[in-house]
Each structure stands twice: as structure tokens, then as C-alpha cells.
Write an enzyme that holds these catalytic residues in place. Structure first.
Site, PDB file in Angstrom:
ATOM      1  N   ASN A  26       1.017  -1.058   0.274  1.00 27.10           N
ATOM      2  CA  ASN A  26       0.067   0.023   0.030  1.00 27.10           C
ATOM      3  C   ASN A  26       0.904   1.252   0.075  1.00 27.10           C
ATOM      4  OD1 ASN A  26      -1.796   2.094   0.581  1.00 27.10           O
ATOM      5  ND2 ASN A  26      -2.041   1.549   2.696  1.00 27.10           N
ATOM      6  N   LYS A  76       0.006   4.400  -0.248  1.00 29.49           N
ATOM      7  CA  LYS A  76      -0.535   5.397   0.337  1.00 29.49           C
ATOM      8  C   LYS A  76      -0.227   6.678  -0.673  1.00 29.49           C
ATOM      9  CE  LYS A  76       0.330   3.663   4.825  1.00 29.49           C
ATOM     10  NZ  LYS A  76      -0.088   3.957   6.264  1.00 29.49           N
ATOM     11  N   HIS A  89      -9.718   1.230   4.722  1.00 30.97           N
ATOM     12  CA  HIS A  89      -8.163   1.245   5.568  1.00 30.97           C
ATOM     13  C   HIS A  89      -8.542   2.293   6.750  1.00 30.97           C
ATOM     14  CE1 HIS A  89      -3.974   2.619   6.495  1.00 30.97           C
ATOM     15  NE2 HIS A  89      -3.645   1.590   5.704  1.00 30.97           N
ATOM     16  N   GLU A 121      -6.976   4.607   7.708  1.00 35.64           N
ATOM     17  CA  GLU A 121      -6.705   6.370   7.576  1.00 35.64           C
ATOM     18  C   GLU A 121      -8.041   6.729   6.861  1.00 35.64           C
ATOM     19  OE1 GLU A 121      -3.110   5.755   5.413  1.00 35.64           O
ATOM     20  OE2 GLU A 121      -2.069   5.374   7.232  1.00 35.64           O
ATOM     21  N   GLU A 163      -5.498  -4.860  10.549  1.00 29.00           N
ATOM     22  CA  GLU A 163      -4.478  -3.755  10.856  1.00 29.00           C
ATOM     23  C   GLU A 163      -4.660  -2.988  12.234  1.00 29.00           C
ATOM     24  OE1 GLU A 163      -2.514  -2.828   6.865  1.00 29.00           O
ATOM     25  OE2 GLU A 163      -4.287  -1.412   7.058  1.00 29.00           O
ATOM     26  N   GLY A 167       2.306   2.375  10.603  1.00 28.92           N
ATOM     27  CA  GLY A 167       3.384   3.486  10.380  1.00 28.92           C
ATOM     28  C   GLY A 167       4.037   4.074  11.585  1.00 28.92           C
ATOM     29  N   SER A 212       3.313  -2.044  10.248  1.00 30.81           N
ATOM     30  CA  SER A 212       4.730  -2.098  10.463  1.00 30.81           C
ATOM     31  C   SER A 212       5.491  -3.470  10.255  1.00 30.81           C
ATOM     32  CB  SER A 212       5.229  -1.555  11.858  1.00 30.81           C
ATOM     33  OG  SER A 212       4.788  -0.163  11.901  1.00 30.81           O
TER      34      SER A 212
HETATM   35  C1  PEP Z   1      -0.785   0.106   5.985  1.00 32.74           C
HETATM   36  O1  PEP Z   1      -0.825   1.185   5.559  1.00 32.74           O
HETATM   37  O2  PEP Z   1      -1.855  -0.747   5.577  1.00 32.74           O
HETATM   38  C2  PEP Z   1       0.194  -0.151   6.798  1.00 32.74           C
HETATM   39  C3  PEP Z   1       0.423  -1.585   7.351  1.00 32.74           C
HETATM   40  O3  PEP Z   1       1.461   0.622   6.866  1.00 32.74           O
HETATM   41  P1  PEP Z   1       2.800   0.382   7.602  1.00 32.74           P
HETATM   42  O4  PEP Z   1       3.242  -0.978   6.944  1.00 32.74           O
HETATM   43  O5  PEP Z   1       3.415   1.311   7.188  1.00 32.74           O
HETATM   44  O6  PEP Z   1       2.554  -0.041   8.892  1.00 32.74           O
END
Ligand code: PEP
Length: 248
Positions: free
Chosen positions: A8, A10, A93, A95, A164, A170, A208
Site C-alpha cells: 500500500n 498510500k 483502511h 486512514e 491492521e 506506520g 509495520s
Molecule cells: C498500511 O498502511 O496498511 C500499513 C500497514 O502501513 P505500515 O506498514 O507502514 O505500518
């Protein structure tokens, strides 16, 4: 079951940066045992189609409209994503839920639109830190997934789920393999009540995940892949995560 490693990006990238990143990934991807995909900002989907067509890497969007077409300025429909041969669309997601007020019902409608267009929705669920500390993690993820099961239960085996935890996205704070597995098992049990084939649904972990921690997370019985944010912007890191998935 086949693992799925989905990047992803983003709101990152440019034509030049994407080209370099994708070429580096293609140079190292080989013939992966795992499914692999990259989810790009909408303006770059045509670039991904050109670069990735015929390769082992699929592509997808980071969102899709809950509406079919019409007066929804700025939105991108599932049919439009289909025009660019998207295999996946991330929906819900955190976000989007957090900054754009997407409710469980809207996320379910988005999943339904994707499915109707032949696109696999990657349905994201996950609790905030406050929710985890309040002991309501299970309740939250089950509520989020239930909305999708309610609307698209008849074709639930066509979706991908991504767990998630919001506090891990992040932040560099990864859920431990045990923490992640515990929630994945809850989600699998919930899917089992909706379909005789819950084992066909890939449940990804996201938050992460990186080259160093991927192998232990992916070794958990109910972790069928990863949704990768930051580490999908670096070809060597992403390729190492794919290699960890291939090795399972
Ligand atoms: C995500 O945005 O779905 C995500 C898991 O980000 P990160 O791997 O940067 O934590």
C-alpha cells in the site's frame, strides 16, 4: 493456502519514482509462490497496468467509491478501476475511516461495489490503541467485519481481510505474532459462521510489517499474508517480505 503480500503505497510516488521502484521489484521478483500486489494512488494505475501487465505482480487501488456512477466529484468507481485491470481494491483502511469518516456500512458498500466489478476487496479492520486498552479489540474487529458479511455474505470467499491494528500502522510498533494470531483466529471463526470454506479467505496482517519481522508473523497459522505500507516503498524490503512468504 497461498500467501498474499500486498503493498500500500498510500499517497506517495511520482511517475519517475514509481518506475524505478517497480523496475527494481520486477528485477528481483522471480516466480513467487505467493500472490503479490501493489496498491497505488488512482492516477498511477494506468502506469502500473503498463509496467506490470504480464508480470507476477498484480495491482490495485487504495479505495473505491460506494456509488456506481454519477455526481460524486473526486470519486473513482469500481468500473473505472476495472478499466485499468485492477485485481484488488483496499477498502476501509483505517486512514479512510479516521480522516474521511468512513463507517462500517460505507466500507461494506465499497466492498460490494468492488465485488460486483470483479475486483477483490481487501477489507481492513483493526482497533485503535484506546480500544485495545479498553479490552474491546475483538468486539471492534468483529463489528467491522460483520457489516461486510451482512452485505456480501453470499460471496464472502471472494474477499481478502486485512487485520491492521491502528496503533501499529506506520508507527514501527508491530503486533507480536501471538497478538496478531489471536485476532486472526477470531476473524477466521467469524468467517466460519458465514461460509463452509473460511480457509479460502486470505487474512492479512498489516502494521509495520517489515523484512525483519515478516517471517515470524507469516508463520502463524491464521496469518495468510501482509498488507505492507512503508516497506512497500523500498524494493529490497518488499522483496524480502515476498521471499519470507514464499518460504512458508
Ligand atoms: C498500511 O498502511 O496498511 C500499513 C500497514 O502501513 P505500515 O506498514 O507502514 O505500518
Amino acid at each position: 493456502m497461498k500467501k498474499l503480500i500486498a503493498g500500500n503505497w498510500k499517497m506517495n510516488g511520482s511517475l519517475a519514482a514509481n518506475e524505478a521502484l517497480v523496475q527494481a521489484m520486477l528485477a528481483g521478483i522471480g516466480s513467487p509462490k505467493a500472490d503479490v500486489a501493489l496498491c497505488a494512488p488512482a492516477p498511477y494505475l494506468s502506469q502500473l497496468q503498463l509496467l506490470l501487465n504480464g508480470s507476477p505482480i498484480a495491482w490495485g487501488s487504495q479505495d473505491v467509491s460506494a456509488h456506481e456512477q454519477g455526481a460524486f466529484t473526486g470519486e473513482v468507481s469500481a468500473a473505472m478501476l476495472r478499466d485499468f485491470a485492477c485485481r484488488y481494491a483496499i477498502v476501509g483502511h483505517s486512514e479512510r475511516r479516521q480522516y474521511h469518516g468512513e463507517t462500517d456500512a460505507v466500507v461494506a458498500e465499497k466492498a460490494q461495489r468492488a465485488l460486483a466489478a470483479g475486483i477483490t476487496p481487501i477489507v481492513c479492520v483493526g482497533e485503535t490503541l484506546a480500544e485495545r486498552e479498553a479490552g474491546v479489540t475483538e468486539e471492534v474487529v468483529k463489528r467491522q467485519l460483520a457489516a461486510v458479511i451482512h452485505l456480501v455474505g453470499h460471496c464472502i470467499t471472494e474477499i481478502v481481510v486485512a487485520y491492521e491494528p491502528v496503533w501499529a500502522i506506520g508507527t514501527g510498533k508491530t503486533a507480536t505474532p501471538e497478538q496478531a494470531q489471536a485476532v486472526h483466529a477470531v476473524l477466521r471463526a467469524q468467517l466460519k459462521a458465514a461460509t463452509p470454506h473460511p480457509e479460502r479467505i486470505q487474512i492479512l496482517y498489516g502494521g509495520s510489517m517489515n523484512a525483519a519481522n515478516a517471517a515470524t508473523l507469516l508463520a502463524q497459522p491464521d496469518i495468510d499474508g501482509g498488507l505492507i505500507g512503508g516497506a512497500s516503498l523500498k524494493a529490497p524490503d518488499f522483496l524480502q517480505i515476498v521471499a519470507a512468504a514464499n518460504a512458508q
